[in-house]
Design a protein around this motif. Sequence first.
Motif, PDB file in Angstrom:
ATOM      1  N   UNK A  27      90.648  -2.018 -12.108  1.00  9.96           N
ATOM      2  CA  UNK A  27      91.601  -2.102 -11.014  1.00  9.96           C
ATOM      3  C   UNK A  27      92.513  -3.303 -11.091  1.00  9.96           C
ATOM      4  N   UNK A  28      93.059  -3.675  -9.932  1.00  9.48           N
ATOM      5  CA  UNK A  28      94.019  -4.767  -9.840  1.00  9.48           C
ATOM      6  C   UNK A  28      93.356  -5.963  -9.168  1.00  9.48           C
ATOM      7  N   UNK A  29      93.612  -7.143  -9.736  1.00 10.76           N
ATOM      8  CA  UNK A  29      93.130  -8.407  -9.174  1.00 10.76           C
ATOM      9  C   UNK A  29      94.330  -9.303  -8.908  1.00 10.76           C
ATOM     10  N   UNK A  30      94.194 -10.172  -7.905  1.00 12.69           N
ATOM     11  CA  UNK A  30      95.263 -11.059  -7.470  1.00 12.69           C
ATOM     12  C   UNK A  30      94.775 -12.498  -7.494  1.00 12.69           C
ATOM     13  N   UNK A  31      95.617 -13.391  -7.989  1.00 13.41           N
ATOM     14  CA  UNK A  31      95.368 -14.827  -7.899  1.00 13.41           C
ATOM     15  C   UNK A  31      96.541 -15.473  -7.174  1.00 13.41           C
ATOM     16  N   UNK A  32      96.220 -16.309  -6.207  1.00 15.01           N
ATOM     17  CA  UNK A  32      97.249 -17.045  -5.466  1.00 15.01           C
ATOM     18  C   UNK A  32      97.236 -18.526  -5.830  1.00 15.01           C
ATOM     19  N   UNK A  33      96.408 -18.897  -6.839  1.00 13.04           N
ATOM     20  CA  UNK A  33      96.274 -20.303  -7.210  1.00 13.04           C
ATOM     21  C   UNK A  33      96.290 -20.495  -8.733  1.00 13.04           C
ATOM     22  N   UNK A  34      97.281 -19.886  -9.387  1.00 11.36           N
ATOM     23  CA  UNK A  34      97.477 -20.026 -10.841  1.00 11.36           C
ATOM     24  C   UNK A  34      96.269 -19.633 -11.667  1.00 11.36           C
ATOM     25  N   UNK A  35      95.564 -18.605 -11.231  1.00 15.48           N
ATOM     26  CA  UNK A  35      94.466 -18.066 -12.023  1.00 15.48           C
ATOM     27  C   UNK A  35      93.136 -18.747 -11.823  1.00 15.48           C
ATOM     28  N   UNK A  36      93.076 -19.760 -10.962  1.00 14.64           N
ATOM     29  CA  UNK A  36      91.799 -20.434 -10.735  1.00 14.64           C
ATOM     30  C   UNK A  36      90.774 -19.464 -10.167  1.00 14.64           C
ATOM     31  N   UNK A  37      91.185 -18.624  -9.221  1.00 16.40           N
ATOM     32  CA  UNK A  37      90.311 -17.605  -8.631  1.00 16.40           C
ATOM     33  C   UNK A  37      91.064 -16.285  -8.550  1.00 16.40           C
ATOM     34  N   UNK A  38      90.307 -15.207  -8.677  1.00 14.93           N
ATOM     35  CA  UNK A  38      90.866 -13.863  -8.608  1.00 14.93           C
ATOM     36  C   UNK A  38      90.112 -13.069  -7.549  1.00 14.93           C
ATOM     37  N   UNK A  39      90.843 -12.216  -6.790  1.00 13.41           N
ATOM     38  CA  UNK A  39      90.216 -11.312  -5.830  1.00 13.41           C
ATOM     39  C   UNK A  39      90.698  -9.890  -6.118  1.00 13.41           C
ATOM     40  N   UNK A  40      89.836  -8.935  -5.862  1.00 12.20           N
ATOM     41  CA  UNK A  40      90.195  -7.537  -6.063  1.00 12.20           C
ATOM     42  C   UNK A  40      91.242  -7.135  -5.035  1.00 12.20           C
ATOM     43  N   UNK A  41      92.276  -6.436  -5.476  1.00  7.91           N
ATOM     44  CA  UNK A  41      93.375  -6.016  -4.599  1.00  7.91           C
ATOM     45  C   UNK A  41      93.682  -4.549  -4.877  1.00  7.91           C
ATOM     46  N   UNK A  42      92.747  -3.662  -4.532  1.00 10.55           N
ATOM     47  CA  UNK A  42      92.818  -2.245  -4.904  1.00 10.55           C
ATOM     48  C   UNK A  42      92.990  -1.272  -3.749  1.00 10.55           C
ATOM     49  N   UNK A  43      93.120  -1.748  -2.512  1.00 12.73           N
ATOM     50  CA  UNK A  43      93.150  -0.855  -1.370  1.00 12.73           C
ATOM     51  C   UNK A  43      94.305   0.147  -1.490  1.00 12.73           C
ATOM     52  N   UNK A  44      93.955   1.435  -1.604  1.00 10.48           N
ATOM     53  CA  UNK A  44      94.949   2.499  -1.723  1.00 10.48           C
ATOM     54  C   UNK A  44      95.133   3.001  -3.138  1.00 10.48           C
ATOM     55  N   UNK A  45      94.496   2.340  -4.118  1.00  9.22           N
ATOM     56  CA  UNK A  45      94.601   2.785  -5.507  1.00  9.22           C
ATOM     57  C   UNK A  45      93.414   3.660  -5.886  1.00  9.22           C
ATOM     58  N   UNK A  46      93.629   4.644  -6.769  1.00  6.07           N
ATOM     59  CA  UNK A  46      92.492   5.402  -7.295  1.00  6.07           C
ATOM     60  C   UNK A  46      91.566   4.453  -8.057  1.00  6.07           C
TER      61      UNK A  46
END
Length: 152
Positions: free
Chosen positions: A60-79
């Motif tokens: 799926x898709x992951x999002x980082x808001x701090x230059x890759x230090x941490x990642x969170x799953x961001x999949x709501x609505x995706x298969x």
Amino acid sequence: MSGNNIFAGADDGGYGINGVFLSTNNGISWTQVNSGLPSNAQISSFAVSGSNIYANVNNGVYLSTNNGTNWIKANNGLPSLTRGQFAVAGNNVFLGTPYGLFVTNNNGNVWKKKNSGLPNPSPNISSITISNDTLFIGTNYGVYLSVNNGEY
């Protein structure tokens, strides 16, 4: 790229090197930045939207808001297990997938399917790009374009 940072994704094909790598010195050295990603994260594409970095991972898709230090799953609505390619226009982040076109404008909190005007069943999108205000997608049915953020 995000600012002076360069991101690279690895998909090892079974050789043991996966994940996201960051260089802050024009590629001279690299650091693995995988906190929050699955241990076998195989990266297929990236997108940068403002200070947000999106990585398309094998699950799926992951999002980082701090230059890759941490990642969170961001999949709501995706298969599930969505693999695809990104394109960014303003605050819209598009993801072309084997299940069609999706867009988020709220940092990956919700992805909405944007297949209106595209063939049914959903096209397998193999490429996506934006030029000026025009979105182009290459599919198994041919090439399509949109001049209104995915509303064909």
